[in-house]
Design an enzyme around this catalytic site. Structure first.
Site, mmCIF file in Angstrom:
data_model
loop_
_atom_site.group_PDB
_atom_site.id
_atom_site.type_symbol
_atom_site.label_atom_id
_atom_site.label_comp_id
_atom_site.label_asym_id
_atom_site.label_seq_id
_atom_site.Cartn_x
_atom_site.Cartn_y
_atom_site.Cartn_z
ATOM 1 N N ARG A 101 0.865 -1.199 0.000
ATOM 2 C CA ARG A 101 0.000 0.000 0.000
ATOM 3 C C ARG A 101 0.891 1.234 0.000
ATOM 4 N NH1 ARG A 101 -2.808 -4.125 2.531
ATOM 5 N NH2 ARG A 101 -4.612 -4.684 1.253
ATOM 6 N N ASP A 130 -0.018 -7.646 -3.126
ATOM 7 C CA ASP A 130 -1.415 -7.393 -2.761
ATOM 8 C C ASP A 130 -2.126 -6.797 -3.973
ATOM 9 O OD1 ASP A 130 -3.816 -6.845 -1.160
ATOM 10 O OD2 ASP A 130 -2.487 -7.130 0.542
ATOM 11 N N HIS A 197 -6.503 -11.119 -2.647
ATOM 12 C CA HIS A 197 -5.565 -9.986 -2.698
ATOM 13 C C HIS A 197 -4.622 -10.152 -3.885
ATOM 14 C CE1 HIS A 197 -6.760 -7.889 0.979
ATOM 15 N NE2 HIS A 197 -7.034 -9.085 1.464
ATOM 16 N N GLU A 261 -9.299 -12.980 3.263
ATOM 17 C CA GLU A 261 -10.257 -12.204 2.483
ATOM 18 C C GLU A 261 -10.276 -12.598 0.993
ATOM 19 O OE1 GLU A 261 -10.232 -8.104 5.076
ATOM 20 O OE2 GLU A 261 -8.575 -8.376 3.697
ATOM 21 N N TYR A 354 -2.772 -4.918 15.967
ATOM 22 C CA TYR A 354 -2.683 -4.222 14.671
ATOM 23 C C TYR A 354 -2.174 -2.793 14.901
ATOM 24 C CZ TYR A 354 -4.645 -7.480 11.274
ATOM 25 O OH TYR A 354 -4.823 -8.530 10.407
ATOM 26 N N ASP A 356 -1.737 -0.471 12.695
ATOM 27 C CA ASP A 356 -2.303 0.574 11.827
ATOM 28 C C ASP A 356 -3.498 1.261 12.495
ATOM 29 O OD1 ASP A 356 -2.719 -2.243 11.141
ATOM 30 O OD2 ASP A 356 -4.427 -1.529 9.993
ATOM 31 N N TRP A 393 -0.357 -2.509 8.488
ATOM 32 C CA TRP A 393 -0.886 -2.290 7.137
ATOM 33 C C TRP A 393 -0.734 -0.801 6.824
ATOM 34 C CZ3 TRP A 393 -1.573 -6.771 4.852
ATOM 35 C CH2 TRP A 393 -1.868 -7.882 5.631
ATOM 36 N N THR A 394 -0.427 -0.477 5.572
ATOM 37 C CA THR A 394 0.072 0.886 5.334
ATOM 38 C C THR A 394 -0.778 1.733 4.377
ATOM 39 O OG1 THR A 394 1.550 0.046 3.616
ATOM 40 C CG2 THR A 394 2.455 0.218 5.846
ATOM 41 N N GLU A 395 -2.068 1.453 4.277
ATOM 42 C CA GLU A 395 -2.916 2.321 3.449
ATOM 43 C C GLU A 395 -2.733 3.790 3.825
ATOM 44 O OE1 GLU A 395 -3.911 -0.526 4.725
ATOM 45 O OE2 GLU A 395 -5.263 -1.595 3.373
#
Ligand code: ACM
Ligand code: ZN
Length: 498
Positions: A101, A130, A197, A261, A354, A356, A393-395
Site C-alpha cells: 500500500r 497485494d 488480494h 479475504e 494491529y 495501523d 498495514w500501510t494504506e
C-alpha cells in the site's frame, strides 16, 4: 531493583556491589554454555566485569541487547551487580510490514529491523504482494513487476495521492535485507498472497483468474473480488514457479501464503473449480480454499519450508495441521480446533496487535495487557501457540515517520508480552522503561508516538476512533464493506448447504 530493559528479563537476581567500568568500555567475557536454550543467555555483572553465557549466537546477541540498555541508562558507568537469566516466553516475536500500500526503501526497512532487534523481536514478516502492487522481482514472470508493481494513483479512504505510485525490491535488495536480518538472528518470512488480494497478479496475467477478464492494479483499499482460479493447472504451475524463486531467496523455514479475504464468487461459477470440487469430494468453497493451500504447502516441502496463512484459511476445517495459521479476526474457536489437531498459530488479534489502528482505538495498555490465548486448547497442544506478531498495514502510512509513530511504543509492548513472563504486567512500569529507551530509538531514526497519545482519556479515545473511521471510510468504502459482510454471510451459507 528494576532494570531499564525491554523486554524485561525472566529472572534478575541482585548481587552485592557494583561494577564501575573505565571510559574505554566495560570488560566483557563470553562463554559458550551448551545447556542453555536457543536465544537464552545468562548475564553476570560482578565487581570484576561482565560475563555473557549462551549456547548460540542468538543468545549472545540477546545478552548484548540487554546489556546495552543497562549501560546506556545507568549513570556514572557504575552498573549494579546482578545475575540475569533470560529466555523468551514465545519463540515467535514478529513484526509484519505491508510494503504494498506504501513502499519503504531498503534503508528504511533496515531502521525498522534495528528497532525490532532492540526489543528482541525475531521475525520480520514482509508483506510483498497485494491488490495494489507486486513488490518482488520474479524473473520468470517479468510482468508481475512490469505491470503489477505500479498503480496510476492512490485512493485510500479520504486520502488521494495523485500520480503513478510503484516500486519493487530487486533480488539484490532482498538479499541485502535477508543478510541484514540474518546477522541479527531475525527470520524473514516473505508473504506472497494467494488466492485473494491478487489483483496485481491478474493485472499482469489475467489468464490466471477463473474468467480471464482484464483487471487493473487497484488504487484503493478493502476487499477485492479478484481471485486466482484455484483449480486450473496453469495457475498451480504459476504459483509453483513463483514460489520456487521465492524459496531460493529466503533462507528461513517459512513462507506466508496470505489466504485472507478471498471471495469465493468466481470459484462457484467456474467450470474448472466446480469440476475439481466434484472430483475431489469438496463440499464447499471454503474446503476448496483449504485444499488449494494444502497442495501449495505440500509443494513447499521440497524446499524444507512450511506454509503460514491468515486465519481465514482455516474456515474449511480441512487445512492440514502442518500449515501454520495466523489469527487476526473471526471465530477464535477455529484456531482452537486447528491447535487441537496439532496445528500451530501465531497470534495477531486485530484490536490488540494491529499497529495501523489509531492510539484511540488501540491504546498502548491494550497491546500490553489484552493478549488472550485461544480457549479450550488441550494441554498437549498448547505449545502450538508460537507467539505474537504485530501487523502494520500501510494504506494510511505514507512515509517512514508515520510508520515509526504507529509502531512504537506498541511494538515494544507486544515484544515484552511475547518475551517476558506473564507476571510482568504493569503497564506504567513498561512506559517508564520505554521513556528511558526513547533516545535509543531516536538515535536509529525511529521516533515513537508522543506519550500523550499512548493512553488517552475515554472521550479522547472515542473522538480519535471516530476521526480514524471518518478518514478511512468514504460512503463508497462503507458500501463495499457491507458487501463484504454479506459475502462472508454467504460463505457460512455455502458451508451449511454442503
Ligand atoms: C488482514 O488484515 N487482512 C489479514
Ligand atoms: Zn476457477
Amino acid at each position: 531493583m528494576k532494570l531499564p530493559v525491554i523486554p524485561y528479563p525472566q529472572q534478575v537476581k541482585a548481587l552485592e556491589g557494583s561494577y564501575t567500568f573505565p571510559e574505554s568500555g566495560p570488560q566483557i567475557r563470553r562463554e559458550t554454555v551448551h545447556e542453555l536454550a536457543e536465544e537464552a543467555y545468562k548475564l553476570t555483572i560482578s565487581p570484576e566485569g561482565i560475563l555473557i553465557q549462551s549456547a548460540s549466537e542468538s543468545g549472545f546477541l540477546n545478552a548484548g541487547r540487554t546489556l546495552r540498555q543497562i549501560i546506556r541508562h545507568t549513570p556514572n558507568r557504575t552498573l549494579p551487580c546482578c545475575v540475569i537469566q533470560d529466555f523468551p516466553r514465545y519463540s515467535h516475536r514478529g513484526f509484519m510490514l505491508d510494503c504494498v500500500r506504501h513502499f519503504f526503501t531498503v534503508a528504511e526497512i533496515k531502521k525498522l529491523i534495528d528497532a525490532m532487534a532492540m526489543f528482541k523481536m525475531n521475525v520480520f514478516h514482509w508483506h510483498l504482494t497485494d491488490d495494489q502492487g507486486w513488490r518482488i522481482q520474479i524473473d520468470r514472470y517479468p510482468l508481475l513487476t512490469g505491470i503489477g508493481s505500479k498503480r496510476p494513483y492512490s485512493d485510500f479512504g479520504r486520502d488521494y495521492e495523485p500520480g503513478e505510485y510503484g516500486g519493487f525490491y530487486t533480488k539484490d535488495d532482498i538479499r541485502e535485507i535477508v543478510a541484514y536480518c540474518t546477522a541479527r538472528c531475525i527470520e524473514v518470512i516473505p508473504e506472497i498472497e494467494f488466492p485473494g488480494h491478487a489483483t496485481s497478479i491478474l493485472a499482469a496475467y489475467p489468464e490466471l483468474s477463473c474468467d480471464g477478464h482484464p483487471v487493473q492494479v487497484s488504487t484503493r483499499g478493502g476487499v477485492h473480488t479478484n481471485t486466482i482460479c484455484v483449480s486450473s493447472e496453469k495457475t498451480m504451475e504459476f504459483v509453483q514457479n513463483v514460489l520456487t524463486e521465492v524459496a531460493g531467496l529466503f533462507p528461513g523455514k517459512r513462507i506466508h501464503l496470505g489466504g485472507d479475504e478471498a471471495p469465493k464468487d468466481h470459484w462457484m461459477n467456474c467450470p474448472h473449480c466446480q469440476a475439481y470440487m466434484e472430483e475431489h469430494g469438496l463440499k464447499n468453497a471454503l474446503e476448496l480454499q483449504c485444499d488449494f493451500t494444502n497442495r501449495v504447502a505440500e509443494f513447499l516441502k521440497q524446499f524444507g519450508k512450511t506454509a503460514v496463512v491468515w486465519s481465514d484459511s482455516i474456515k474449511g476445517h480441512n487445512l492440514s495441521p502442518e500449515v501454520t495459521s495466523q489469527y487476526w479476526v473471526g471465530d477464535i474457536n477455529l484456531t482452537t480446533e486447528h491447535l487441537n489437531k496439532g496445528g500451530k498459530t501465531i497470534m495477531s488479534t486485530c484490536g490488540v496487535f494491529y499497529l495501523d489502528m489509531s492510539y484511540g482505538q488501540t491504546a498502548v495498555s491494550t497491546t500490553y495487557n489484552r493478549f488472550t490465548l485461544p480457549p479450550d486448547v488441550l494441554p498437549e497442544c498448547e505449545a502450538g501457540v508460537l507467539g505474537i506478531e504485530t501487523p502494520l498495514w500501510t494504506e494510511f502510512i505514507q512515509n517512514f515517520e508515520r510508520l515509526a509513530f504507529q509502531a512504537f511504543p506498541r511494538a515494544a509492548a507486544a515484544a515484552e508480552r511475547a518475551w517476558s513472563s506473564a507476571e510482568i504486567s504493569n503497564v506504567d512500569d513498561f512506559k517508564a522503561r520505554f521513556k528511558l529507551l526513547y533516545t535509543d530509538l531516536m538515535e536509529i531514526g525511529v521516533t515513537p508516538a508522543p506519550e500523550k497519545l499512548w493512553d488517552m482519556s475515554k472521550p479522547k479515545r472515542i473522538w480519535d476512533a471516530l476521526k480514524y473511521w471518518h478518514h478511512a471510510m468514504t460512503r463508497d468504502d462503507i458500501q463495499k464493506f457491507i458487501a463484504q459482510m454479506k459475502r462472508e454471510r454467504k460463505e457460512v451459507e455455502y458451508e451449511k448447504q454442503s
